[in-house]
Design a protein around this motif. Structure first.
Motif, PDB file in Angstrom:
ATOM      1  N   ALA A   1       0.825  -1.207   0.000  1.00 14.22           N
ATOM      2  CA  ALA A   1       0.000   0.000   0.000  1.00 14.22           C
ATOM      3  C   ALA A   1       0.860   1.259   0.000  1.00 14.22           C
ATOM      4  N   GLN A   2       2.003   1.212   0.713  1.00 15.85           N
ATOM      5  CA  GLN A   2       2.873   2.385   0.752  1.00 15.85           C
ATOM      6  C   GLN A   2       3.387   2.734  -0.634  1.00 15.85           C
ATOM      7  N   LEU A   3       3.911   1.736  -1.354  1.00 13.88           N
ATOM      8  CA  LEU A   3       4.467   2.022  -2.676  1.00 13.88           C
ATOM      9  C   LEU A   3       3.372   2.483  -3.632  1.00 13.88           C
ATOM     10  N   ALA A   4       2.181   1.916  -3.494  1.00 16.27           N
ATOM     11  CA  ALA A   4       1.071   2.319  -4.361  1.00 16.27           C
ATOM     12  C   ALA A   4       0.679   3.778  -4.125  1.00 16.27           C
ATOM     13  N   ALA A   5       0.837   4.258  -2.883  1.00 16.73           N
ATOM     14  CA  ALA A   5       0.442   5.629  -2.557  1.00 16.73           C
ATOM     15  C   ALA A   5       1.569   6.637  -2.793  1.00 16.73           C
ATOM     16  N   ALA A   6       2.755   6.161  -3.092  1.00 12.68           N
ATOM     17  CA  ALA A   6       3.926   7.039  -3.165  1.00 12.68           C
ATOM     18  C   ALA A   6       3.927   7.882  -4.439  1.00 12.68           C
ATOM     19  N   GLU A   7       4.390   9.121  -4.281  1.00 11.80           N
ATOM     20  CA  GLU A   7       4.584  10.023  -5.415  1.00 11.80           C
ATOM     21  C   GLU A   7       6.064  10.236  -5.708  1.00 11.80           C
ATOM     22  N   LYS A   8       6.910  10.167  -4.673  1.00  7.03           N
ATOM     23  CA  LYS A   8       8.341  10.353  -4.865  1.00  7.03           C
ATOM     24  C   LYS A   8       9.108   9.467  -3.901  1.00  7.03           C
ATOM     25  N   LEU A   9      10.279   9.025  -4.350  1.00  3.40           N
ATOM     26  CA  LEU A   9      11.208   8.233  -3.556  1.00  3.40           C
ATOM     27  C   LEU A   9      12.429   9.087  -3.266  1.00  3.40           C
ATOM     28  N   LEU A  10      12.799   9.187  -1.999  1.00  4.68           N
ATOM     29  CA  LEU A  10      13.986   9.950  -1.616  1.00  4.68           C
ATOM     30  C   LEU A  10      14.910   9.067  -0.784  1.00  4.68           C
ATOM     31  N   LEU A  11      16.165   8.989  -1.167  1.00  9.24           N
ATOM     32  CA  LEU A  11      17.161   8.320  -0.345  1.00  9.24           C
ATOM     33  C   LEU A  11      17.323   9.102   0.961  1.00  9.24           C
ATOM     34  N   ILE A  12      17.889   8.459   1.975  1.00 13.04           N
ATOM     35  CA  ILE A  12      17.885   9.036   3.319  1.00 13.04           C
ATOM     36  C   ILE A  12      18.487  10.448   3.366  1.00 13.04           C
ATOM     37  N   PRO A  13      19.671  10.711   2.787  1.00 14.48           N
ATOM     38  CA  PRO A  13      20.176  12.088   2.871  1.00 14.48           C
ATOM     39  C   PRO A  13      19.303  13.081   2.122  1.00 14.48           C
ATOM     40  N   ASP A  14      18.696  12.631   1.019  1.00 11.00           N
ATOM     41  CA  ASP A  14      17.801  13.507   0.269  1.00 11.00           C
ATOM     42  C   ASP A  14      16.514  13.770   1.044  1.00 11.00           C
ATOM     43  N   LEU A  15      16.047  12.774   1.798  1.00  8.89           N
ATOM     44  CA  LEU A  15      14.861  12.954   2.630  1.00  8.89           C
ATOM     45  C   LEU A  15      15.136  13.956   3.748  1.00  8.89           C
ATOM     46  N   LEU A  16      16.294  13.843   4.391  1.00 10.99           N
ATOM     47  CA  LEU A  16      16.648  14.789   5.440  1.00 10.99           C
ATOM     48  C   LEU A  16      16.806  16.198   4.869  1.00 10.99           C
ATOM     49  N   THR A  17      17.397  16.303   3.683  1.00  6.51           N
ATOM     50  CA  THR A  17      17.519  17.602   3.018  1.00  6.51           C
ATOM     51  C   THR A  17      16.142  18.165   2.693  1.00  6.51           C
ATOM     52  N   HIS A  18      15.225  17.292   2.296  1.00  5.47           N
ATOM     53  CA  HIS A  18      13.841  17.709   2.037  1.00  5.47           C
ATOM     54  C   HIS A  18      13.198  18.266   3.300  1.00  5.47           C
ATOM     55  N   TRP A  19      13.426  17.621   4.429  1.00  2.93           N
ATOM     56  CA  TRP A  19      12.860  18.114   5.688  1.00  2.93           C
ATOM     57  C   TRP A  19      13.477  19.458   6.092  1.00  2.93           C
ATOM     58  N   LEU A  20      14.727  19.698   5.695  1.00  2.00           N
ATOM     59  CA  LEU A  20      15.385  20.965   6.022  1.00  2.00           C
ATOM     60  C   LEU A  20      14.971  22.095   5.090  1.00  2.00           C
ATOM     61  N   THR A  21      14.704  21.775   3.815  1.00  2.00           N
ATOM     62  CA  THR A  21      14.527  22.813   2.798  1.00  2.00           C
ATOM     63  C   THR A  21      13.182  22.767   2.068  1.00  2.00           C
ATOM     64  N   GLY A  22      12.524  21.619   2.075  1.00  2.00           N
ATOM     65  CA  GLY A  22      11.316  21.444   1.283  1.00  2.00           C
ATOM     66  C   GLY A  22      11.569  21.049  -0.150  1.00  2.00           C
ATOM     67  N   SER A  23      12.829  20.991  -0.583  1.00  2.00           N
ATOM     68  CA  SER A  23      13.151  20.658  -1.969  1.00  2.00           C
ATOM     69  C   SER A  23      13.221  19.148  -2.161  1.00  2.00           C
ATOM     70  N   VAL A  24      13.090  18.720  -3.403  1.00  2.00           N
ATOM     71  CA  VAL A  24      13.094  17.305  -3.756  1.00  2.00           C
ATOM     72  C   VAL A  24      14.165  17.065  -4.807  1.00  2.00           C
ATOM     73  N   GLY A  25      15.048  16.103  -4.550  1.00  2.00           N
ATOM     74  CA  GLY A  25      16.093  15.762  -5.505  1.00  2.00           C
ATOM     75  C   GLY A  25      16.828  14.523  -5.050  1.00  2.00           C
TER      76      GLY A  25
END
Length: 497
Positions: A153-177
């Motif tokens: 269900a998680q993968l079916a609902a997902a819009e983007k995949l972020l590796l751990i450092p990219d996820l932490l960067t997303h939480w700091l900045t809101g950006s996705v990459g």
């Protein structure tokens, strides 16, 4: 040694978020003319959590430690110019359409990929996979984790995949990459083009739209979000710089490879041993030898193999401490130095050492199963581990040199393992090559230096490394003893397939 090239401007401070598999920390680096210093401002444990669904990372807890560290950096540093994040590889989080995290990211040691990895290799073809991604076959590679998550269900609902450092960067900045050195560990990045292999993603049942835009070390990932500024006290507008976000890529960027002929071993929980090359090695011989081609700074390639590193020793110490038995490292190493040489040797990469409940028992059982005596004391067991790691270093580096057509004249051993004199000496003796140990803090240094370069304070990769060589403590170990004794011990090792 040549002098460090001139550095423009006054010294400046940068914050490195550096998460390893067992602990995380925030470090402030000061960079200037002839100056490269680190100050650790917060260290916190990285303890996985076992939930009904399996083994997971406590990522919210880690993020709290990061914010605490950035707050301390803001309090103690004159001014923090930017922030950069590096972590371990392969693990990821999934975001929904609102950018919220779906579930808690899995730990790469979770058993869910054990049966999936062979199925993916059989379906896609081991040779074809290697031709595309050039990766060492490890059952926890992201491509196999995603195959294990198919139909969830998680993968079916997902819009983007972020590796751990990219996820932490997303939480700091809101950006996705997706930063490219870490993306290259997923099995979904084309080793030749440096772009996502959308065809391979589709073949394993992954929507290619989940893969975010790629970033390269030195690019801006955005500015700290207002609530992060408020929580940490860092200045509004503080940029987060994309560093070499795979911790090994950051570590290799700080290896003082100032002359040809150097190989490296980044030694921590894992030992990553190999060469820096201008391009990938995608031959069938390389695939059969299970070597990986991961991207580094400035388009370089880290041609290496993962070796189960200090994990074995640290797990032994954890078990002994839990039993109330002596586990202090200095005493164990002193006992190991006096223990009988080559009484027993093992393959550190044997699957039974990936996540055993009782590492000392697993090692003893393997020794008996391979016709050797089980270590009779803690010192003997530590010697078995360290001699076995040194032999693994030797096997991997010799094979890497042969496959890449390179000569190795010296070995740079960096990371936490470089503090272990016995391991450094054994590696020099086993290989017959000099070992230069240090810097210990290579990962944080690489993180800081990429930020400083993005800030215009240092130049190219060669200048970064020269600054490391000129400012950091390096210790030298010359080979000694009888190389034939190591040859005989190596011949006894039963290696994992």
């Amino acid at each position: 040694m040549t002098s460090t090239p001139p550095i423009a401007g006054a010294a400046r401070s940068y914050a490195a978020v550096d998460l390893g598999a067992t602990s995380g920390r925030v470090v402030v680096g000061r960079v200037g003319r002839g100056e490269l210093t680190l100050t650790e401002v917060n260290r916190f444990a990285n303890v996985p959590v076992r939930l009904p669904s399996g083994l997971h990372w406590n990522l919210p807890g880690l993020f709290t430690g990061i914010l605490d560290g950035l707050r301390e950096a803001a309090r103690t540093a004159p001014a923090v110019t930017s922030v950069g994040v590096d972590t371990w590889a392969v693990d990821y989080g999934l975001l929904d359409a609102d950018g919220a995290l779906l579930g808690i990211p899995y730990h790469y040691r979770d058993a869910r990929t054990a049966t999936v990895a062979p199925q993916v290799r059989d379906k896609a073809g081991a040779q074809e996979l290697y031709t595309v991604n050039g990766l060492q076959h490890l059952p926890f590679n992201t491509v196999f984790q995603l195959a294990a998550a198919r139909d969830t269900a998680q993968l079916a609902a997902a819009e983007k995949l972020l590796l751990i450092p990219d996820l932490l960067t997303h939480w700091l900045t809101g950006s996705v990459g997706a930063e490219v050195t870490n993306a290259s560990t997923t099995g979904l990045l084309d080793a030749r083009t440096g772009e996502w292999s959308r065809d391979l993603a589709a073949r394993i049942g992954l929507d290619p739209a989940l893969l975010p835009p790629l970033r390269h070390p030195g690019e801006s990932a955005g500015e700290l979000l207002p609530h992060i500024v408020a929580a940490t006290g860092l200045a509004a507008g503080t940029p987060v710089v994309t560093v070499a976000s795979h911790d090994t890529a950051s570590a290799v960027a700080a290896v003082p490879l100032t002359a040809p002929g150097g190989a490296y071993i980044s030694c921590g929980t894992w030992s990553l041993a190999g060469l820096e090359l201008p391009g990938p090695v995608l031959t069938e011989a390389s695939r059969a030898a299970n070597f990986t081609n991961e991207r580094g700074v400035d388009g370089t390639f880290r041609y290496l193999r993962n070796i189960m590193g200090m994990w074995l020793l640290e797990e032994c110490r954890r078990v002994w401490a839990a039993r109330g038995e002596p586990s202090e490292l200095a005493s164990l190493l002193a006992d190991a130095a006096r223990a009988e040489p080559f009484a027993a040797v093992i393959d550190p990469d044997a699957p039974e050492f990936l996540a055993p409940a009782d590492m000392p028992a697993a090692i003893a059982e393997t020794c008996v199963r391979t016709g050797q005596r089980a270590p009779a004391s803690r010192g003997a067991l530590v010697r078995c581990v360290l001699e076995s790691l040194a032999l693994a270093h030797r096997r991997v580096l010799r094979r890497a040199a042969a496959l890449a057509g390179r000569d190795i004249t010296r070995i740079h051993l960096v990371g936490g393992g470089s503090r272990n004199d016995l391991l450094c000496r054994f590696t020099a003796d086993a290989t017959g090559l000099p070992v230069i140990a240090g810097p210990t803090e290579a990962t944080a240094l690489g993180n800081i230096l990429v930020q400083a370069r993005a800030d215009g304070l240092v130049g190219d990769l060669a200048e970064m490394r020269q600054l490391v060589a000129d400012t950091q403590e390096l210790r030298h170990f010359e080979p000694s003893g009888d190389l034939r004794a190591w040859d005989a011990a190596d011949a006894r090792v039963v290696t994992a397939p």
